[in-house]
Design a protein around this motif. Sequence first.
Motif, PDB file in Angstrom:
ATOM      1  N   ILE A  32       0.816  -1.214   0.000  1.00 27.37           N
ATOM      2  CA  ILE A  32       0.000   0.000   0.000  1.00 27.37           C
ATOM      3  C   ILE A  32       0.854   1.271   0.000  1.00 27.37           C
ATOM      4  O   ILE A  32       0.577   2.211  -0.729  1.00 27.37           O
ATOM      5  N   GLY A  33       1.905   1.296   0.817  1.00 26.98           N
ATOM      6  CA  GLY A  33       2.752   2.481   0.900  1.00 26.98           C
ATOM      7  C   GLY A  33       3.450   2.789  -0.413  1.00 26.98           C
ATOM      8  O   GLY A  33       3.559   3.948  -0.823  1.00 26.98           O
ATOM      9  N   LEU A  34       3.931   1.745  -1.081  1.00 26.58           N
ATOM     10  CA  LEU A  34       4.606   1.946  -2.366  1.00 26.58           C
ATOM     11  C   LEU A  34       3.617   2.419  -3.416  1.00 26.58           C
ATOM     12  O   LEU A  34       3.938   3.261  -4.261  1.00 26.58           O
ATOM     13  N   GLN A  35       2.405   1.886  -3.375  1.00 33.45           N
ATOM     14  CA  GLN A  35       1.370   2.323  -4.322  1.00 33.45           C
ATOM     15  C   GLN A  35       1.039   3.790  -4.086  1.00 33.45           C
ATOM     16  O   GLN A  35       0.892   4.560  -5.023  1.00 33.45           O
ATOM     17  N   ALA A  36       0.966   4.205  -2.823  1.00 29.78           N
ATOM     18  CA  ALA A  36       0.685   5.608  -2.500  1.00 29.78           C
ATOM     19  C   ALA A  36       1.807   6.506  -3.026  1.00 29.78           C
ATOM     20  O   ALA A  36       1.541   7.550  -3.619  1.00 29.78           O
ATOM     21  N   LEU A  48       5.803   7.657   4.268  1.00 30.12           N
ATOM     22  CA  LEU A  48       5.941   6.775   5.417  1.00 30.12           C
ATOM     23  C   LEU A  48       4.677   5.959   5.637  1.00 30.12           C
ATOM     24  O   LEU A  48       3.574   6.474   5.492  1.00 30.12           O
ATOM     25  N   LYS A  49       4.879   4.700   5.982  1.00 26.59           N
ATOM     26  CA  LYS A  49       3.731   3.846   6.274  1.00 26.59           C
ATOM     27  C   LYS A  49       3.574   3.730   7.784  1.00 26.59           C
ATOM     28  O   LYS A  49       4.543   3.770   8.536  1.00 26.59           O
ATOM     29  N   THR A  50       2.331   3.626   8.201  1.00 27.64           N
ATOM     30  CA  THR A  50       1.993   3.507   9.617  1.00 27.64           C
ATOM     31  C   THR A  50       1.640   2.057   9.897  1.00 27.64           C
ATOM     32  O   THR A  50       0.725   1.506   9.280  1.00 27.64           O
ATOM     33  N   LEU A  51       2.372   1.449  10.805  1.00 28.50           N
ATOM     34  CA  LEU A  51       2.133   0.052  11.154  1.00 28.50           C
ATOM     35  C   LEU A  51       1.813  -0.050  12.640  1.00 28.50           C
ATOM     36  O   LEU A  51       2.370   0.691  13.454  1.00 28.50           O
ATOM     37  N   MET A  52       0.942  -0.962  12.952  1.00 28.96           N
ATOM     38  CA  MET A  52       0.603  -1.209  14.347  1.00 28.96           C
ATOM     39  C   MET A  52       1.226  -2.541  14.743  1.00 28.96           C
ATOM     40  O   MET A  52       1.110  -3.535  14.025  1.00 28.96           O
ATOM     41  N   ALA A  53       1.889  -2.526  15.890  1.00 27.22           N
ATOM     42  CA  ALA A  53       2.567  -3.722  16.374  1.00 27.22           C
ATOM     43  C   ALA A  53       2.325  -3.852  17.873  1.00 27.22           C
ATOM     44  O   ALA A  53       1.658  -3.005  18.480  1.00 27.22           O
ATOM     45  N   PRO A  59       0.252  -2.504  22.669  1.00 29.17           N
ATOM     46  CA  PRO A  59       0.218  -1.879  21.343  1.00 29.17           C
ATOM     47  C   PRO A  59       1.188  -0.716  21.209  1.00 29.17           C
ATOM     48  O   PRO A  59       1.377   0.069  22.143  1.00 29.17           O
ATOM     49  N   VAL A  60       1.812  -0.650  20.032  1.00 31.76           N
ATOM     50  CA  VAL A  60       2.678   0.466  19.664  1.00 31.76           C
ATOM     51  C   VAL A  60       2.414   0.807  18.206  1.00 31.76           C
ATOM     52  O   VAL A  60       1.896  -0.015  17.443  1.00 31.76           O
ATOM     53  N   CYS A  61       2.775   2.007  17.831  1.00 24.13           N
ATOM     54  CA  CYS A  61       2.673   2.458  16.452  1.00 24.13           C
ATOM     55  C   CYS A  61       4.090   2.694  15.957  1.00 24.13           C
ATOM     56  O   CYS A  61       4.930   3.221  16.691  1.00 24.13           O
ATOM     57  N   VAL A  62       4.370   2.291  14.723  1.00 25.17           N
ATOM     58  CA  VAL A  62       5.701   2.497  14.154  1.00 25.17           C
ATOM     59  C   VAL A  62       5.543   3.065  12.752  1.00 25.17           C
ATOM     60  O   VAL A  62       4.706   2.617  11.976  1.00 25.17           O
ATOM     61  N   VAL A  63       6.309   4.123  12.465  1.00 21.81           N
ATOM     62  CA  VAL A  63       6.211   4.842  11.203  1.00 21.81           C
ATOM     63  C   VAL A  63       7.553   4.722  10.490  1.00 21.81           C
ATOM     64  O   VAL A  63       8.574   5.174  11.017  1.00 21.81           O
ATOM     65  N   VAL A  64       7.528   4.086   9.315  1.00 26.98           N
ATOM     66  CA  VAL A  64       8.767   3.825   8.571  1.00 26.98           C
ATOM     67  C   VAL A  64       8.581   4.135   7.088  1.00 26.98           C
ATOM     68  O   VAL A  64       7.452   4.141   6.587  1.00 26.98           O
ATOM     69  N   PRO A  65       9.678   4.379   6.368  1.00 31.08           N
ATOM     70  CA  PRO A  65       9.570   4.589   4.919  1.00 31.08           C
ATOM     71  C   PRO A  65       8.868   3.410   4.243  1.00 31.08           C
ATOM     72  O   PRO A  65       9.073   2.253   4.632  1.00 31.08           O
ATOM     73  N   SER A  66       8.059   3.716   3.235  1.00 32.14           N
ATOM     74  CA  SER A  66       7.235   2.682   2.607  1.00 32.14           C
ATOM     75  C   SER A  66       8.042   1.628   1.860  1.00 32.14           C
ATOM     76  O   SER A  66       7.530   0.559   1.575  1.00 32.14           O
ATOM     77  N   ASP A  67       9.322   1.923   1.583  1.00 30.76           N
ATOM     78  CA  ASP A  67      10.134   0.941   0.868  1.00 30.76           C
ATOM     79  C   ASP A  67      11.009   0.111   1.809  1.00 30.76           C
ATOM     80  O   ASP A  67      11.911  -0.588   1.380  1.00 30.76           O
ATOM     81  N   ARG A  68      10.733   0.180   3.105  1.00 29.09           N
ATOM     82  CA  ARG A  68      11.522  -0.577   4.080  1.00 29.09           C
ATOM     83  C   ARG A  68      10.619  -1.455   4.930  1.00 29.09           C
ATOM     84  O   ARG A  68       9.416  -1.251   4.998  1.00 29.09           O
ATOM     85  N   GLU A  69      11.228  -2.440   5.599  1.00 27.46           N
ATOM     86  CA  GLU A  69      10.501  -3.340   6.491  1.00 27.46           C
ATOM     87  C   GLU A  69      10.986  -3.102   7.917  1.00 27.46           C
ATOM     88  O   GLU A  69      12.138  -2.716   8.136  1.00 27.46           O
TER      89      GLU A  69
END
Length: 159
Positions: A32-36, A48-53, A59-69
């Motif tokens: 989704i992030g790469l498509q955006a 940046l993509k928003t991921l919930m972990a 629960p935590v939120c982590v925000v990272v570049p869309s081309d990274r894991e």
Amino acid sequence: MSKTTRATQALAKAGVAFTVHTYDYDPNAERIGLQAAEAIGEEPHRVLKTLMAEVDGKPVCVVVPSDREVSMKKLAAAFSGKSAAMMKPANAEKATGYVVGGISPFGQKKTVPTAIEAAAMDEPLVYMNGGQRGLQVRLSPSDAKTVLAAIVASVVAEA
């Protein structure tokens, strides 16, 4: 599409300068992030993509570049935890009040600890989800850090 969401309201309330950008969301996109990033014509490392972990079950939120894991080991360490795992999509939706593909770090139902990838802080402006599929907000990463009371840490896996 409404350009007013809980995320944009939270940013406006915080007095942060941001711009809103819409695009055609592809529900079948593999990432989704790469498509955006492609849809708005921006480099993936600035979208940046928003991921919930969960770290140690919290629960935590982590925000990272869309081309990274995200590295689960680095994420756990960033929050002084022992283990981290991605949150199930249904749980992420319940925790944030947003639908997957439209999860923003801003204006979530409950405030949770948030981490922003350190490399993203080097960019003058970044894009983050605006709380709706097909909606991005562009702002300075330092403003995002301040509004989210986020920690800055290296949480991405080695390329």
